[in-house]
Scaffold this active site. Structure first.
Site, PDB file in Angstrom:
ATOM      1  N   SER A 624       8.056   1.245  -1.084  1.00 52.54           N
ATOM      2  CA  SER A 624       7.283   0.653  -2.167  1.00 52.54           C
ATOM      3  C   SER A 624       6.342  -0.395  -1.564  1.00 52.54           C
ATOM      4  CB  SER A 624       8.208   0.089  -3.244  1.00 52.54           C
ATOM      5  OG  SER A 624       7.505  -0.162  -4.428  1.00 52.54           O
ATOM      6  N   ASP A 699       6.801  10.731  -8.870  1.00 52.41           N
ATOM      7  CA  ASP A 699       6.752   9.271  -8.997  1.00 52.41           C
ATOM      8  C   ASP A 699       5.705   8.881 -10.036  1.00 52.41           C
ATOM      9  OD1 ASP A 699       6.554   6.494  -8.604  1.00 52.41           O
ATOM     10  OD2 ASP A 699       6.980   6.664  -6.465  1.00 52.41           O
ATOM     11  N   HIS A 731      10.248   7.284  -8.107  1.00 47.26           N
ATOM     12  CA  HIS A 731      10.100   6.141  -7.200  1.00 47.26           C
ATOM     13  C   HIS A 731      11.435   5.760  -6.560  1.00 47.26           C
ATOM     14  CE1 HIS A 731       7.631   3.038  -5.517  1.00 47.26           C
ATOM     15  NE2 HIS A 731       8.357   2.052  -6.014  1.00 47.26           N
TER      16      HIS A 731
END
Length: 767
Positions: A624, A699, A731
């Site tokens: 991330s 995602d 995600h």
């Protein structure tokens, strides 16, 4: 963007968020992962398969702990021993110490699939991702029953084990609660708010206009994803009114997102508020529980604002509404008359020239009309009392209040969490309103603590952990004295981690200096060091402005597995991370991808000075924001890292959402240079070190477009790299065992098991 440190991939959740970052791991995605490069096994060594298996190595971790209204029962949700991601509802009798399961999710549940809306809500709330069974509940005020959402419907559980089904609909119910006096159950269904009497009867629609782009009673995407606001309606204490949010997402830009799965691809026309594009239009109404008498709240003449928080005063005479400006440099506390909707500004928080105003949940309206409020106006987050237009500082100093726990109003005593004694520890403190800044610490040194308190301020639920002790939970009196263990979780025979205790290595802490002289805290775990031997490093990073990763808390066992595999594990908190004050946190203002990258590179260069580190074998990993950081680090410091792993990275910040991105980089239309500097695609050709890129192909937070754009830039410039994309994964793809098999095979091949290049010493030339 709060997910995905390595700990978020593998650690079991703690009861009260006692650790800085926590979540539950997924079950193994495949039975036979690829074989890792062999390492001489020792007794007590961890395996990757065991990390993902049940039960959780960190021990039983009760969550969502709540005291019953009369304080006799402490309820929680707990994972099943044989299925670590399925949760049941349990009760602990505070009088006898006896425990029992109140609701068995497998026996009661229908097994129905959740609605798409509920799936997306869970994706927004990282603590719920990947969990099944009972993940939340709500006590009735009389303490006789508990509202239990399960498999998309609602159930009412009594304390004798009987369960009554309240709903049975295909659409599912969102945000269910019991009203403050226990007369009603309310929820959102099909974009409208519904209310039904808890005693029985059909649910009645309070609103009727929810359809298409119109939603009633829900929190919009950025409120859920970035503002920690999960609901869009609020009952008055007397149940006479409900404040209800209405939002229209028609102005929000439509992105065509492909959710690529193993069996095919679905495309979604998703309304996503990317940086610099319109947000939803938000309105707030007050109405009776039957939907009549709707009054529109005056939120001001500028519609381009954020509805940050909504609360009722204790007597229900007014609403307290927090209105945040689009640039997040101003937060107004509005007092709203529910009879007319008229709003007046009680006070405003304003940011400095190169900063922003953070939202907080550390506030409480008092019965006497005053307000306890956390503010960073001094440069550090502290508690204040706002009364009759005047401010009194309850705490002060170069440290941070990290959370408000409870208030004993009759005694005038405030309980809160903070790091006054050590930035690496979080402790529970108390301060009296009559004696500001005279603090009493209520928790033991050496731990990272979390805490909750009952409304009457008679009892504390404290959760704590340390580098050698997984999360423990106990009941305490108002002075912090333990009265009973709820979950001692000691690592003794029978504990899941006990067989591996013999190979558990110490976590060490230290500091280095940033370029501006600031102390940067690091932690390190090493194998048993052999004289003259140098070791490879697994250097994990996150680096984003919302997460502290270095603390004296229990780490998930994954770093210990890496140490068993022959790696040194290392993390450092860079400038821009929280809990160090406004100046430290604001270092990334209009400068993402700069100072935080410099600090992580400084960490790598520090490692290379250590005699037991192989300077040619420092590998870095992040997911991330951490994935973004990997790319920026490899671009800025070629040759420093032996290899990098980038998971689900944001590569172009104009593809990420408004509330998060504009807080730090501004509006791309007026601050284009900030976005250009932060961009990770433009400098992709500078990467020459081995790189592994990973991303979930479904995602909906950090779109796959980020990684495909980066991959295309690398390919266009003939730059070699490796890539693994995951069909159907979101995600949270990092919770898959195949992800870690892939990462470790890559790093073992490119770093750990690669022959060390010996640089021959050269003699000085003779004169």
């Amino acid at each position: 963007m709060r997910l995905t440190l390595l700990a978020l991939a593998l650690l079991g959740t703690s009861a009260l968020a006692a650790e800085p970052q926590v979540t539950a791991a997924s079950e193994p995605a495949q039975a036979s992962p690829a074989v890792l490069a062999p390492v001489a096994a020792k007794p007590g060594d961890l395996t990757l398969e065991r990390l993902f298996a049940s039960p959780d190595l960190s021990g039983q971790q009760p969550q969502a702990l709540t005291l019953s209204p009369d304080g006799t029962l402490l309820t929680s949700i707990r994972p099943r021993a044989d299925e670590r991601n399925r949760y049941d509802l349990w009760a602990y009798d505070t009088r006898t110490g006896q425990e029992r399961m109140l609701v068995d999710s497998k026996r009661v549940g229908s097994g129905a699939e959740l609605s798409e809306a509920e799936k997306m809500q869970r994706e927004r709330d990282r603590s719920l991702t990947g969990k099944t069974g009972i993940v939340q509940y709500d006590w009735s005020p009389d303490g006789k029953s508990i509202l239990v959402p399960l498999d998309g419907d609602l159930y009412l559980a009594s304390l004798d084990g009987q369960v009554r089904r309240l709903t049975s609909t295909p659409g599912g119910e969102l945000n269910p609660v019991v009203s403050p006096k226990g007369g009603f159950v309310s929820f959102v269904r099909d974009q409208n708010l519904f209310v039904q009497r808890i005693a029985g009867g059909d649910a009645k629609a309070v609103t009727t206009g929810g359809q298409g782009t119109i939603h009633w009673g829900e929190a919009e995407f950025v409120a859920q994803e970035e503002m920690d606001r999960r609901t869009g309606y609020w009952w008055s204490p007397d149940e006479k009114h409900i404040a209800v949010e209405k939002f229209d997402e028609a102005p929000v830009k439509i992105f065509t997102r492909a959710s690529i799965g193993a069996a095919g691809t679905k495309t979604y026309e998703q309304r996503y508020p990317a940086a610099g594009t319109p947000n939803v239009l938000v309105e707030l109404y007050v109405m009776r529980p039957d939907g009549s008498g709707q009054i529109k709240v005056d939120l001001g003449s500028n519609p381009d604002i954020y509805l940050a928080r909504v609360d009722w005063t204790p007597d229900g005479s007014a609403l307290l509404v927090q209105r945040q400006s689009r640039d997040q440099k101003r937060l107004d506390m509005l007092r709203v008359d529910p009879a007319t909707g008229k709003a007046t500004i009680l006070f405003s928080e304003k940011a400095g020239a190169k900063s922003w105003v953070d939202l907080t949940d550390s506030y409480e309206a008092m019965d006497d009309g005053s307000l306890i409020w956390r503010s960073a106006r001094s440069g550090h987050g502290h508690l204040y009392r706002f009364k009759a237009g005047k401010w009194t500082a309850l705490t002060q100093g170069e440290w941070e209040v990290t959370g408000l726990v409870g208030i004993d109003q009759p005694k005038g005593r405030v309980y809160f969490l903070g790091n006054k004694d050590d930035v690496l520890e979080q402790h529970l403190y108390a301060v009296d309103l009559a004696r500001p800044n005279k603090l009493t610490r209520l928790t033991e040194a050496g731990y990272w603590n979390g805490a909750r308190m009952d409304r009457a301020a008679t009892r504390l639920i404290i959760s704590r952990s340390s580098p050698t002790q997984p999360s423990q939970v106990f009941l305490a009196d108002p002075d912090g004295k333990r009265t009973a263990w709820v979950n001692e979780n000691a690592i003794r025979e029978g504990h899941p981690y006990y067989p591996y205790l013999s190979s558990h290595r110490e976590t060490k802490f230290g500091t280095i200096k940033a370029a501006d002289g600031t102390d940067l805290h690091w932690k390190m775990i090493t194998p048993a060091l052999e004289p003259g031997k140098r070791y490879p490093v697994f250097f994990e990073h996150y680096g984003g402005p919302t997460s502290q990763t270095v603390s004296r808390a229990w780490s998930n066992p994954f770093p210990q597995f890496l140490v068993d595999q022959g790696y040194i594990f290392f993390e450092i908190d860079n400038r821009g991370t929280p809990n160090r004050g406004v100046a430290f946190n604001s270092a990334v203002y209009h400068a993402m991808g700069t100072v935080e990258v410099d600090d992580q590179v400084a960490g790598a260069n520090y490692l290379k000075t250590l005699p037991f580190v192989d300077p040619t074998k420092v590998a870095t990993y992040g997911w991330s924001y951490g994935g973004y950081m990997t790319l920026k680090m490899l671009e800025k410091a070629p040759g420093v890292f032996a290899a990098g792993v980038s998971g689900a990275p944001v590569t172009d910040w104009q593809l990420y959402d408004t509330h998060y991105t504009e807080r730090y980089l501004g509006d791309p239309k007026t601050d284009p240079q900030s976005y250009a500097t932060a961009n990770a695609v433009l400098d992709a050709p500078k990467i020459s070190d081995p790189l592994l890129l990973l991303h979930g192909m479904a995602d909906d937070n950090v779109f796959l477009d980020n990684s495909t754009a980066f991959a295309a830039a690398m390919q266009a410039n003939n730059r070699p790299f490796e890539m693994m994309f995951y069909p159907g994964k979101t995600h949270a793809a990092a919770r898959d065992i195949h992800v870690w098999t892939t990462i470790l095979n890559f790093l073992n091949r490119e770093v750990r098991d690669k022959p060390t290049v010996q640089v021959a010493a050269t003699s000085a030339p003779r004169p």
